[in-house]
Design a protein around this motif. Structure first.
Motif, mmCIF file in Angstrom:
data_model
loop_
_atom_site.group_PDB
_atom_site.id
_atom_site.type_symbol
_atom_site.label_atom_id
_atom_site.label_comp_id
_atom_site.label_asym_id
_atom_site.label_seq_id
_atom_site.Cartn_x
_atom_site.Cartn_y
_atom_site.Cartn_z
ATOM 1 N N HIS A 183 21.222 83.223 106.603
ATOM 2 C CA HIS A 183 22.191 82.465 107.398
ATOM 3 C C HIS A 183 23.568 82.712 106.798
ATOM 4 O O HIS A 183 23.696 82.914 105.576
ATOM 5 C CB HIS A 183 21.884 80.966 107.366
ATOM 6 C CG HIS A 183 20.678 80.580 108.150
ATOM 7 N ND1 HIS A 183 20.697 80.422 109.521
ATOM 8 C CD2 HIS A 183 19.400 80.332 107.758
ATOM 9 C CE1 HIS A 183 19.484 80.080 109.937
ATOM 10 N NE2 HIS A 183 18.687 80.025 108.892
ATOM 11 N N SER A 229 17.839 82.821 115.162
ATOM 12 C CA SER A 229 18.619 82.836 116.400
ATOM 13 C C SER A 229 20.059 82.412 116.127
ATOM 14 O O SER A 229 20.320 81.577 115.259
ATOM 15 C CB SER A 229 17.985 81.913 117.437
ATOM 16 O OG SER A 229 17.909 80.605 116.937
ATOM 17 N N ALA A 230 20.975 83.016 116.862
ATOM 18 C CA ALA A 230 22.393 82.761 116.620
ATOM 19 C C ALA A 230 23.173 83.006 117.905
ATOM 20 O O ALA A 230 22.699 83.689 118.813
ATOM 21 C CB ALA A 230 22.896 83.698 115.520
ATOM 22 N N SER A 231 24.355 82.439 117.959
ATOM 23 C CA SER A 231 25.249 82.737 119.081
ATOM 24 C C SER A 231 25.606 84.218 119.036
ATOM 25 O O SER A 231 25.436 84.883 118.007
ATOM 26 C CB SER A 231 26.522 81.903 118.968
ATOM 27 O OG SER A 231 27.282 82.347 117.859
ATOM 28 N N ARG A 232 26.136 84.724 120.117
ATOM 29 C CA ARG A 232 26.493 86.145 120.170
ATOM 30 C C ARG A 232 27.488 86.501 119.065
ATOM 31 O O ARG A 232 27.349 87.515 118.387
ATOM 32 C CB ARG A 232 27.078 86.462 121.545
ATOM 33 C CG ARG A 232 27.428 87.928 121.738
ATOM 34 C CD ARG A 232 27.693 88.241 123.191
ATOM 35 N NE ARG A 232 26.495 88.039 124.008
ATOM 36 C CZ ARG A 232 26.417 88.329 125.295
ATOM 37 N NH1 ARG A 232 27.473 88.817 125.929
ATOM 38 N NH2 ARG A 232 25.314 88.137 125.971
ATOM 39 N N THR A 233 28.492 85.637 118.883
ATOM 40 C CA THR A 233 29.512 85.895 117.861
ATOM 41 C C THR A 233 28.913 85.888 116.470
ATOM 42 O O THR A 233 29.184 86.770 115.647
ATOM 43 C CB THR A 233 30.624 84.818 117.934
ATOM 44 O OG1 THR A 233 31.110 84.773 119.276
ATOM 45 C CG2 THR A 233 31.756 85.132 116.993
ATOM 46 N N ARG A 234 28.091 84.881 116.201
ATOM 47 C CA ARG A 234 27.481 84.766 114.862
ATOM 48 C C ARG A 234 26.483 85.886 114.609
ATOM 49 O O ARG A 234 26.380 86.414 113.494
ATOM 50 C CB ARG A 234 26.809 83.392 114.742
ATOM 51 C CG ARG A 234 26.349 83.062 113.345
ATOM 52 C CD ARG A 234 26.359 81.572 113.112
ATOM 53 N NE ARG A 234 27.713 81.078 112.987
ATOM 54 C CZ ARG A 234 28.410 81.102 111.852
ATOM 55 N NH1 ARG A 234 27.887 81.611 110.773
ATOM 56 N NH2 ARG A 234 29.629 80.639 111.810
ATOM 57 N N ALA A 235 25.729 86.268 115.644
ATOM 58 C CA ALA A 235 24.793 87.386 115.507
ATOM 59 C C ALA A 235 25.546 88.661 115.134
ATOM 60 O O ALA A 235 25.134 89.406 114.231
ATOM 61 C CB ALA A 235 24.011 87.586 116.807
ATOM 62 N N SER A 243 15.174 86.817 117.925
ATOM 63 C CA SER A 243 16.296 86.485 118.803
ATOM 64 C C SER A 243 16.805 87.717 119.540
ATOM 65 O O SER A 243 17.153 88.730 118.920
ATOM 66 C CB SER A 243 17.438 85.878 117.970
ATOM 67 O OG SER A 243 18.655 85.933 118.672
ATOM 68 N N GLU A 275 19.648 87.882 121.033
ATOM 69 C CA GLU A 275 21.066 88.025 120.671
ATOM 70 C C GLU A 275 21.219 88.872 119.405
ATOM 71 O O GLU A 275 22.078 89.752 119.319
ATOM 72 C CB GLU A 275 21.715 86.652 120.446
ATOM 73 C CG GLU A 275 21.817 85.777 121.679
ATOM 74 C CD GLU A 275 22.930 86.209 122.633
ATOM 75 O OE1 GLU A 275 23.506 87.297 122.437
ATOM 76 O OE2 GLU A 275 23.209 85.454 123.573
#
Length: 240
Positions: free
Chosen positions: A38, A110-116, A142, A144
């Protein structure tokens, strides 16, 4: 020959995802590991399974709300086997500096697109810095994360983590150009295994802790198994 990966280091023997746990794994001669990542508030790759701190450190809040400088001071011994000395949350950089693994499965939750995007780019940068690009695989369940990895760091190996069979894992792995399939052991039938291997996938099965199951999956011909007890697995599969 079935290879062995230590799950979060040696999760059954030492506090998971800590430097102590990875050293414990290596002490058994098991030179492959799986771990979870993370990002901290300041975009440092932290080795911890949950997005929150509660289960392993007893602290409140999310990993992403804390700086790396603070996170590395948090003792992550809770909820695992007893350990006398404090075991802090490590950065991936620290593990790369101090642990000599042949291969790393780096699971990104799993993560938001930006965080991924931020996460996979940070992995590539660090792996390149330590000359480990050919020794790491970014794994995830994920879309994403796999999408970001395929688009932004195509030269880093990818792997699909499949826990359920509601979508055909082989099809999903193919769509994202994966080289590895990390398969929940309950999904590992001889038929699915042979199809995956025919597709060119390395099939890594998790989490395998019982000697009888280790033997059964090795007899099936799985490429590797991920276990909380790397020492037991090494003895069971006759690697000593």
């Amino acid at each position: 020959m079935t290879l062995i990966y230590g799950h979060r280091g040696a999760k059954g023997e030492a506090p998971e995802n800590t430097l102590t746990s990875f050293r414990q794994c290596l002490s058994h001669g098991v030179t492959r590991c799986e771990l979870d990542l993370h990002l901290s508030a300041d975009n440092e790759l932290m080795v911890i399974h949950d997005p929150t701190l509660k289960r392993t450190t007893g602290r409140r809040g999310k990993v992403v709300e804390h700086s790396a400088a603070d996170l590395i001071t948090y003792d992550a011994r809770q909820g695992g086997p007893g350990w006398v000395q404090p075991c802090h949350i490590p950065t991936l950089k620290t593990l790369f500096e101090q642990c000599d693994f042949e291969h790393w499965q780096l699971e990104v939750k799993s993560a938001s697109r930006t965080r991924a995007a931020s996460t996979v780019l940070a992995i590539r940068e660090l792996a390149q810095q330590f000359d480990l690009l050919d020794k790491v695989t970014i794994t995830s369940s994920s879309r994403e994360v796999l999408d970001a990895a395929q688009d932004l760091v195509p030269d880093v190996s990818r792997g699909l983590v499949a826990e359920y069979a509601w979508l055909d894992p082989l099809k999903v792995a193919h769509n994202y150009g994966c080289k590895l399939l990390a398969l929940n052991w309950t999904l590992c039938t001889p038929e699915r295994l042979s199809k995956a291997q025919a597709q060119g996938l390395h099939v890594s099965v998790w989490t395998v802790n019982e000697p009888a199951l280790m033997h059964r999956l090795a007899d099936f011909g799985v490429d590797s198994l991920i276990t909380d007890f790397p020492g037991l697995a090494r003895t069971t599969l006759g690697k000593d």
